[in-house]
Design a protein around this motif. Structure first.
Motif, short mmCIF file in Angstrom:
data_model
loop_
_atom_site.label_atom_id
_atom_site.label_comp_id
_atom_site.label_asym_id
_atom_site.label_seq_id
_atom_site.Cartn_x
_atom_site.Cartn_y
_atom_site.Cartn_z
N LEU A 10 0.83 -1.20 0.00
CA LEU A 10 0.00 0.00 0.00
C LEU A 10 0.87 1.26 0.00
O LEU A 10 0.53 2.27 -0.62
N GLU A 11 1.99 1.21 0.70
CA GLU A 11 2.86 2.38 0.79
C GLU A 11 3.36 2.81 -0.58
O GLU A 11 3.55 3.99 -0.86
N GLU A 12 3.53 1.83 -1.48
CA GLU A 12 4.04 2.12 -2.82
C GLU A 12 2.97 2.67 -3.76
O GLU A 12 3.25 2.98 -4.92
N LEU A 13 1.73 2.82 -3.27
CA LEU A 13 0.67 3.44 -4.06
C LEU A 13 0.78 4.96 -4.05
O LEU A 13 0.12 5.65 -4.83
N ALA A 14 1.57 5.48 -3.16
CA ALA A 14 1.70 6.93 -3.00
C ALA A 14 2.06 7.61 -4.32
O ALA A 14 2.99 7.21 -5.02
N GLY A 15 1.26 8.65 -4.67
CA GLY A 15 1.52 9.43 -5.87
C GLY A 15 1.08 8.77 -7.16
O GLY A 15 1.29 9.34 -8.24
N LYS A 16 0.49 7.60 -7.09
CA LYS A 16 0.10 6.89 -8.31
C LYS A 16 -1.38 7.09 -8.62
O LYS A 16 -2.15 7.60 -7.80
N LYS A 17 -1.77 6.69 -9.84
CA LYS A 17 -3.15 6.82 -10.28
C LYS A 17 -3.92 5.52 -10.00
O LYS A 17 -3.47 4.44 -10.41
N ILE A 18 -5.04 5.66 -9.30
CA ILE A 18 -5.86 4.50 -8.93
C ILE A 18 -7.24 4.66 -9.60
O ILE A 18 -7.92 5.67 -9.39
N GLY A 19 -7.63 3.68 -10.40
CA GLY A 19 -8.93 3.72 -11.05
C GLY A 19 -10.03 3.28 -10.10
O GLY A 19 -9.92 2.25 -9.43
N VAL A 20 -11.09 4.09 -10.02
CA VAL A 20 -12.25 3.76 -9.17
C VAL A 20 -13.51 3.93 -10.01
O VAL A 20 -13.56 4.74 -10.95
N GLN A 35 -6.59 -6.24 0.04
CA GLN A 35 -8.00 -6.60 -0.07
C GLN A 35 -8.74 -6.16 1.19
O GLN A 35 -8.35 -6.51 2.30
N ALA A 36 -9.80 -5.41 0.98
CA ALA A 36 -10.64 -4.95 2.09
C ALA A 36 -11.77 -5.94 2.29
O ALA A 36 -12.44 -6.34 1.33
N HIS A 37 -11.95 -6.35 3.53
CA HIS A 37 -13.02 -7.28 3.87
C HIS A 37 -14.03 -6.55 4.76
O HIS A 37 -13.65 -5.91 5.73
N PHE A 38 -15.30 -6.66 4.41
CA PHE A 38 -16.33 -6.08 5.27
C PHE A 38 -17.64 -6.80 5.05
O PHE A 38 -17.82 -7.53 4.06
N GLN A 93 -10.45 1.54 4.54
CA GLN A 93 -9.55 0.55 5.11
C GLN A 93 -8.11 0.77 4.66
O GLN A 93 -7.16 0.49 5.40
N ILE A 94 -7.95 1.27 3.42
CA ILE A 94 -6.60 1.58 2.94
C ILE A 94 -5.96 2.66 3.80
O ILE A 94 -4.80 2.54 4.24
N GLN A 95 -6.71 3.71 4.07
CA GLN A 95 -6.17 4.81 4.87
C GLN A 95 -5.92 4.39 6.32
O GLN A 95 -5.00 4.89 6.97
N LYS A 96 -6.73 3.48 6.80
CA LYS A 96 -6.53 2.99 8.17
C LYS A 96 -5.29 2.10 8.25
O LYS A 96 -4.53 2.13 9.23
N GLU A 97 -5.08 1.29 7.20
CA GLU A 97 -3.94 0.38 7.17
C GLU A 97 -2.62 1.13 6.92
O GLU A 97 -1.61 0.89 7.57
N MET A 98 -2.66 2.01 5.92
CA MET A 98 -1.45 2.75 5.56
C MET A 98 -1.86 4.05 4.88
O MET A 98 -2.15 4.07 3.68
#
Length: 573
Positions: A125-135, A210-213, A150-155
């Protein structure tokens, strides 16, 4: 010689007798608690067990000085005790299995992944910094939000979100490098892998997080007073996933099983997975309520959505649900030692599209293991009749499983069947209802009559809200929908479904899709009376992935689609 090793042979004999009594009491309790045996079988069985203990006791008293009798009683007591304990153990497992599959879950399992290409330098997750994420912009907003939380909570990381209109657009953006990663609900993965351009999606990508909920679910039974005397409907929903049957995914099998115990009749009514119907969202909070979509996509919202959609379509009540997936079929069939199906003339298949390494089926009787049974139930591309033949295959597999499970061979395969059933399905039938039905089967031994029917329609290409683009669909023939309702009602009323050949009413209240499906289909040119609803406006369609459809339309997309064409204009069909 044995007696020489027993310094006090009477003590050993009585110890073995006490073990026999205890094991008899234990197995008797387990048999009684299971509740599947009718009184005329249960009480004679318990009486026999008691008589065996009494006979052993009398032999110990009468022939305590006879070497042969003492040894015989000793050996018999040990063998019977072992047999009783083994039987009690399997009965205990049976009770546990029934309790497990009948436990109603009040939640749906959701898994939302951050997906990157295999050759990506992103592994954490740390390596996602500054990258483009499709949503996804409009589809599964709730799942995307949960995953981001959950991503922000994890990292806690900062990245650029790129909004995309459809699931195929996500795959296209990831493949082309327009984005470095995408956030994808795993329930939508098969929507991607069915597209020719992205059939290798699972092989070319990997999940870095992977986020689980869980989301709430309210799938409750509309129970009848007695499943052995009252008729009822069961919805079988088959998810297109392996593993946990509770994971949300498309419902590729949608079959209403109508059971009338008094007439020993079972009607299997199948609905093609591409049927274009108004969706009831059920428990889902990110769903296009009331809009037309493929019925298979209702499974992404949970089984409650599928159940309510089927109820409205056919104008019936669903009393119980029964949910399975790919793993369920393979495991159950293998646990039964395989099943036998009879392939009609002209329906032989050399190899299956789902797994070309497997041997197909020939005309006549075929013995299938779990993998071949699953592939046979999924096959559609080998048939001219496509999805219609597939639902007939599914009906054949279900009948074959039922016949094998109610045959004497079940005794040999009982232990393996229990293991398979433990995680094979979940149902809103209660444990008491299942045991009552088994008891009825043992006592009455009814000769069940199976009848089958399937609704049908014409293929077309129309907008699917859950995809965010147009896709191949089946526009149902309202007469077949009305006839399905009437056949189900006939069986519930104690009549023969095969005798109902024409709809009893001009228009079934269940044909809710028909009141909205109006105008001219801009893809097929099919004429309908009235006006299109707003969501047929061609200007709202995602045309950037027009060629990435779940099944290709007839001809090229250039020939059949013009984004400037209005819904009412059919001049460019």
């Amino acid at each position: 010689r044995l007696m020489k090793y027993l310094k006090d042979r009477n003590t050993w004999v009585w110890i073995c007798y006490i073990l026999l009594v205890l094991s008899t009491a234990f197995v008797s309790f387990q048999v009684y608690a299971l509740g599947v045996f009718p009184d005329k079988v249960l009480y004679p069985f318990l009486l026999v067990l008691g008589l065996i203990c009494l006979i052993a006791f009398l032999l110990n008293l009468e022939f305590k000085h006879s070497k042969k009798v003492v040894i015989g009683v000793l050996v018999a007591s040990v063998l019977l005790s072992s047999l009783y304990m083994l039987g009690a153990y399997y009965i205990y497992l049976t009770n546990g299995t029934l309790a497990s599959v009948t436990t109603i879950k009040n939640t749906n399992d959701n898994n939302v992944s951050v997906v990157v290409m295999n050759d990506s330098d992103t592994h954490t997750l740390e390596e996602l910094a500054g990258k483009k994420i499709g949503v996804l912009k409009n589809i599964d907003k709730g799942g995307t939000e949960k995953a981001l939380e959950q991503i922000q909570k994890e990292m806690p990381v900062e990245f650029e979100q790129v909004e995309l209109d459809s699931v195929p657009q996500e795959a296209k953006a990831l493949y082309s490098g327009e984005v470095d990663a995408v956030i994808l609900n795993e329930a939508y993965r098969t929507n991607v892998t069915e597209l020719d351009d992205y059939a290798d999606f699972s092989q070319r990508t990997r999940v870095v997080f992977q986020a689980h909920f869980k989301t709430s679910a309210t799938n409750e039974a509309l129970a009848v007073s007695d499943v052995t005397t009252k008729p009822y409907n069961i919805l079988i929903s088959g998810n297109d996933t392996y593993g946990d049957v509770g994971e949300l995914s498309r419902s590729d099998v949608n079959m209403v099983v109508t059971v009338n115990p008094m007439t020993s009749t079972v009607l299997l009514t199948s609905i093609p997975r591409d049927s274009y119907v108004p969706v009831d969202c059920g428990d889902a909070y990110a769903c296009a309520e009331g809009e037309l979509d493929k019925i298979t996509h209702t499974g992404i919202n949970g089984i409650t959505s599928t159940k309510r959609t089927v109820e409205k379509l056919l104008n019936i009540d669903i009393n119980y649900t029964f949910r399975v997936n790919f793993s369920s079929v393979t495991n159950i069939v293998d646990s039964l030692g395989g099943i036998d199906i009879e392939v009609p003339e002209g329906q032989a298949v050399e190899t299956f599209y789902a797994d070309s390494t497997l041997e197909g089926v020939t005309e006549g009787w075929n013995h299938l293991n779990g993998e071949r049974a699953l592939s046979f139930a999924r096959e559609r591309y080998a048939y001219v009749d496509g999805d219609n033949q597939r639902v007939r295959n599914q009906q054949m597999v279900l009948k074959a499983i039922f016949n094998k499970a109610t045959s004497p061979e079940i005794i040999v395969n009982y232990a393996s069947l229990l293991n398979a059933l433990e995680s094979a399905f979940d149902t809103t039938l209660s444990q008491d209802e299942i045991t009552s039905f088994i008891k009825y089967q043992i006592q009455a031994m009814p000769g069940w009559k199976f009848e089958t029917y399937q609704v049908s329609g014409e293929g077309s290409t129309l907008f699917c809200p859950s995809l965010g683009q147009a896709a191949y669909v089946t526009v149902l023939d309202e007469n077949t929908v009305a006839l399905a309702h009437d056949k189900i009602q006939a069986v519930l009323d104690g009549k023969d479904a095969d005798e109902v050949t024409e709809p009893q009413t001009e228009e079934s209240e269940g044909n809710l899709y028909q009141q909205d499906l109006t105008g001219t289909d801009v893809y097929s040119g099919t004429e309908y009376d009235g006006d299109y609803p707003d969501y047929y406006d061609a200007s709202q369609w995602d045309t950037s992935a027009a060629g990435d459809m779940e099944e290709p339309p007839y001809g090229s997309t250039e020939d059949i689609y013009d984004p400037d064409q209005s819904a009412e204009d059919s001049s460019q069909d």
